[in-house]
Design an enzyme around this catalytic site. Structure first.
Site, PDB file in Angstrom:
ATOM      1  N   LYS A  53       5.926 -71.333 -26.935  1.00  0.00           N
ATOM      2  CA  LYS A  53       7.580 -71.656 -25.989  1.00  0.00           C
ATOM      3  C   LYS A  53       7.155 -72.154 -25.087  1.00  0.00           C
ATOM      4  O   LYS A  53       7.941 -72.327 -24.634  1.00  0.00           O
ATOM      5  CB  LYS A  53       8.069 -71.463 -27.599  1.00  0.00           C
ATOM      6  CG  LYS A  53       8.225 -71.506 -28.969  1.00  0.00           C
ATOM      7  CD  LYS A  53       8.799 -70.704 -29.861  1.00  0.00           C
ATOM      8  CE  LYS A  53       8.937 -70.884 -31.459  1.00  0.00           C
ATOM      9  NZ  LYS A  53       9.238 -70.308 -32.775  1.00  0.00           N
ATOM     10  N   GLN A  97      12.766 -65.358 -33.797  1.00  0.00           N
ATOM     11  CA  GLN A  97      11.709 -65.756 -34.135  1.00  0.00           C
ATOM     12  C   GLN A  97      11.610 -64.875 -35.076  1.00  0.00           C
ATOM     13  O   GLN A  97      11.398 -63.737 -36.016  1.00  0.00           O
ATOM     14  CB  GLN A  97      10.162 -64.831 -33.027  1.00  0.00           C
ATOM     15  CG  GLN A  97       9.071 -65.130 -33.581  1.00  0.00           C
ATOM     16  CD  GLN A  97       8.915 -66.452 -33.614  1.00  0.00           C
ATOM     17  OE1 GLN A  97       9.431 -67.816 -32.863  1.00  0.00           O
ATOM     18  NE2 GLN A  97       7.894 -67.780 -34.520  1.00  0.00           N
ATOM     19  N   ASP A 120      16.806 -74.318 -33.981  1.00  0.00           N
ATOM     20  CA  ASP A 120      16.055 -74.053 -34.932  1.00  0.00           C
ATOM     21  C   ASP A 120      16.569 -74.975 -35.903  1.00  0.00           C
ATOM     22  O   ASP A 120      15.932 -75.470 -37.306  1.00  0.00           O
ATOM     23  CB  ASP A 120      15.582 -73.111 -35.116  1.00  0.00           C
ATOM     24  CG  ASP A 120      14.077 -71.856 -35.358  1.00  0.00           C
ATOM     25  OD1 ASP A 120      13.519 -73.174 -34.822  1.00  0.00           O
ATOM     26  OD2 ASP A 120      14.212 -71.035 -35.155  1.00  0.00           O
TER      27      ASP A 120
END
Ligand code: NDP
Length: 281
Positions: A53, A97, A120
């Protein structure tokens, strides 16, 4: 012989478009998109994803902030950090995460993220909005699948779509997205009876079960579009999809390989979501 869908190429194109729009956003409004990635603990796979990322942020011209914490971080402390990022105007996307250590309630943390910064697409607000067809952010992997099909001009409307897998990050949101695009959608899971009878109906078959090569040639209709989301690592370290590629490819009209199919699209769509968040800010 199927057309092999090149996810690497499409993801490079998406990122290059994100980079161009980022330059424009900087020039015209002085905004540089910013993504914060929060990593708790030492999960090796998570570390690799976080590195990927960061690299993608560099490629598209975002600023990225990585916040890493030991696995014994208190939930309260994590919630405080998320709150701080919510208030930070230089940050447009927040990503925690997953998986988180067991003592931390994942739902609480996801719900603490400002839905506008939830790149997300996991916040219940964004998930709920997907029901009505629009949301600030949609889950990156299913969004990447739709993007791949659109770029290859694969028709969705009116077609029979079958998804194997009903997880909250892939199967379920993808079912809604395909339904919103007017496909007739069936979702299979471990309690589905005679799964091959169902998958054989599919014009568009998506395998997202996490079972190496479970979709065999005789489970696929001639001419089907086959999208393989699975990432399964063998003991020898080889990557296998959920689709037995050699058996299925000769029957399919389009197929995604593993690796190099759906995988690279997830990060590209994360970049797209973050750019959109910055542009709306
Ligand atoms: P989950 O384990 O959360 O969900 C798997 C789903 O598949 C469940 O709904 C399960 O059913 C169903 N399933 C499992 N085995 C079978 C079977 N034999 N027959 C029918 N259904 C089955 O996985 P995820 O959705 O998180 O991920 C799925 C796969 O996609 C994994 O390989 C993962 O690594 C990969 N992945 C890839 C991404 C990418 O960027 N390319 C991103 C995210 C995931 P039930 O609900 O009944 O248990």
């Amino acid at each position: 012989m199927a057309v092999i869908i090149d996810g690497k190429d499409i993801s490079d194109r998406v990122k290059s478009e994100v980079r161009d729009r980022t330059l424009l956003l900087k020039r015209e409004r002085g905004i540089q998109p910013g993504l914060a990635v929060v990593l708790v603990g030492e999960d090796p796979a998570s570390k690799i994803y976080v590195r990927g990322k960061r690299k993608a942020c560099e490629q598209v011209g975002f600023h990225s902030r990585e916040l890493t914490f030991p696995s014994d971080l208190e939930e309260e402390e994590l919630l405080r950090i998320v709150e701080e990022l919510n208030r930070d105007e230089s940050i447009h996307g927040i990503l925690v995460q997953l998986p988180l250590p067991k003592h931390i309630d994942k739902e609480q943390v996801v719900e603490a993220i400002d839905p506008k910064k939830d790149v997300d697409g996991f916040h219940p607000y964004n998930v709920g909005k997907l029901f009505s067809g629009t949301s600030y952010h949609m889950s990156c992997t299913p969004l990447g699948i739709i993007e791949l099909m659109d770029r290859y001009r694969i028709a969705i409307e009116g077609r029979e779509a079958v998804i194997v897998g009903r997880s909250a990050i892939v199967g379920k949101p993808l079912a809604l997205m395909l339904m919103n695009r007017h496909a007739t959608v069936t979702v299979c899971h471990t309690k589905t009876r005679n799964i091959a009878d169902v998958t054989r109906r599919a014009d568009i078959l998506v395998a997202a079960a996490g079972r190496a090569e479970m979709i065999r040639g005789d489970m696929v209709k001639d001419g089907a579009v086959v999208i393989d989301v699975g990432i399964n690592r063998t003991d020898g370290g080889k990557l296998l999809g959920d689709v037995a590629f050699a058996e299925v490819e000769p029957k399919a009209s389009y197929i995604t390989p593993v690796p190099g199919g759906v995988g690279p699209m997830t990060i590209a769509m994360l970049m797209m979501n973050t750019l959109n968040a910055a542009a709306r800010s």
